[in-house]
Design a protein around this motif. Structure first.
Motif, PDB file in Angstrom:
ATOM      1  N   HIS A  97     -61.959 -85.762 -59.846  1.00 45.01           N
ATOM      2  CA  HIS A  97     -60.640 -85.390 -60.524  1.00 45.01           C
ATOM      3  C   HIS A  97     -59.856 -84.374 -59.805  1.00 45.01           C
ATOM      4  O   HIS A  97     -58.689 -84.390 -59.753  1.00 45.01           O
ATOM      5  CB  HIS A  97     -60.932 -85.051 -62.096  1.00 45.01           C
ATOM      6  N   ASP A  98     -60.460 -83.260 -59.349  1.00 39.53           N
ATOM      7  CA  ASP A  98     -59.771 -82.149 -58.820  1.00 39.53           C
ATOM      8  C   ASP A  98     -59.102 -82.681 -57.243  1.00 39.53           C
ATOM      9  O   ASP A  98     -58.524 -81.988 -57.016  1.00 39.53           O
ATOM     10  CB  ASP A  98     -60.607 -81.067 -58.393  1.00 39.53           C
ATOM     11  N   ASP A  99     -59.638 -83.804 -56.623  1.00 46.54           N
ATOM     12  CA  ASP A  99     -58.818 -84.152 -55.647  1.00 46.54           C
ATOM     13  C   ASP A  99     -57.441 -85.126 -55.808  1.00 46.54           C
ATOM     14  O   ASP A  99     -56.850 -85.541 -54.882  1.00 46.54           O
ATOM     15  CB  ASP A  99     -59.706 -85.174 -54.834  1.00 46.54           C
TER      16      ASP A  99
END
Ligand code: GTP
Ligand code: MN
Ligand code: MN
Ligand code: MN
Ligand code: MN
Ligand code: MN
Length: 209
Positions: free
Chosen positions: A104-106
């Motif tokens: 998700h952080d990407d």
């Protein structure tokens, strides 16, 4: 008056708008067609031809429909964005997602087209240069290679001395969906090119035409 007004044409409306990060999971998009794609890249200071510093190697693909785009694809019903983009990278690039996968952080940026009722989510996957070379080799053995995907390419991120060949020419190709906007957004948010360098490339034109 700018030249566009002088010729009586309105600037082309971009059918895609950016979705604010806080709204990417809204019901409006969940009930539309959605897809997720990914920019795989490695930072590199190795010079090309001993002079051009590409800064990074970024992968795109030539699609079956003739357009350039990123690996990725449609989100199946019930699938989350990250699962979908990782699955599509396994299908289209034979990516070993036990080693390389997005989380998700990407997330980089999401776009919405009212006209197409389509939400497009974009991710990044940073790898080492040695890993990127392996990823390129493995891609030839992907399940969807030769059908959905006609080849993996690296983007020329440098501009030649004529201020046109290289990245500016690359930007003249045809890109699927909003993949050109995705590329530009990622280049500046990942600090690969400055906004000024990107603008110069977008505005460049051949002196031979
Ligand atoms: P199938 O498995 O054959 O269904 O294809 P796919 O799931 O791989 O879907 P695809 O990658 O073609 O993406 C679905 C839709 O998203 C396309 O019809 C385009 O409209 C759009 N699209 C495809 N690639 C990109 C991309 O790199 N960026 C953006 N923004 N949109 C894309
Ligand atoms: Mn040669
Ligand atoms: Mn696919
Ligand atoms: Mn695809
Ligand atoms: Mn698919
Ligand atoms: Mn498919």
């Amino acid at each position: 008056l700018g030249s566009t007004e002088a010729f009586g044409r309105l600037p082309e409306p971009n059918e895609f708008i950016v979705i604010p990060k806080s709204q990417i999971h809204c019901e409006k998009y969940a009930s539309s067609t959605q897809a997720a794609h990914c920019l795989i890249y490695a930072e590199s200071n190795e010079k090309v031809f001993g002079i051009y510093n590409p800064r990074a190697s970024i992968l795109m693909q030539l699609r079956y429909d003739g357009y350039f785009g990123f690996p990725g694809g449609l989100i199946d019903s019930g699938e989350d964005f990250v699962t979908a983009v990782n699955r599509e990278m396994a299908e289209e690039m034979n990516l070993d997602t036990t080693i390389h996968s997005v989380s998700h952080d990407d997330h980089v940026i999401s776009h919405w087209s009212e006209k197409k009722n389509l939400a497009l989510h974009f991710y990044k996957l940073k790898v080492k240069m040695t890993e990127l070379i392996e990823i390129e080799k493995r891609a030839l053995l992907a399940q969807d290679y030769g059908s959905e995907v006609l080849g993996t390419i690296r983007i020329p991120l440098y501009t030649l001395g004529d201020h046109y060949r290289g990245f500016p020419v690359f930007l003249k190709h045809n890109f699927i969906g909003c993949s050109k906007e995705q590329l530009i957004a990622a280049l500046s948010s990942l600090n690969i090119l400055t906004p000024e360098e990107i603008q110069l490339a977008l505005n460049a034109h051949s002196k031979n035409v």
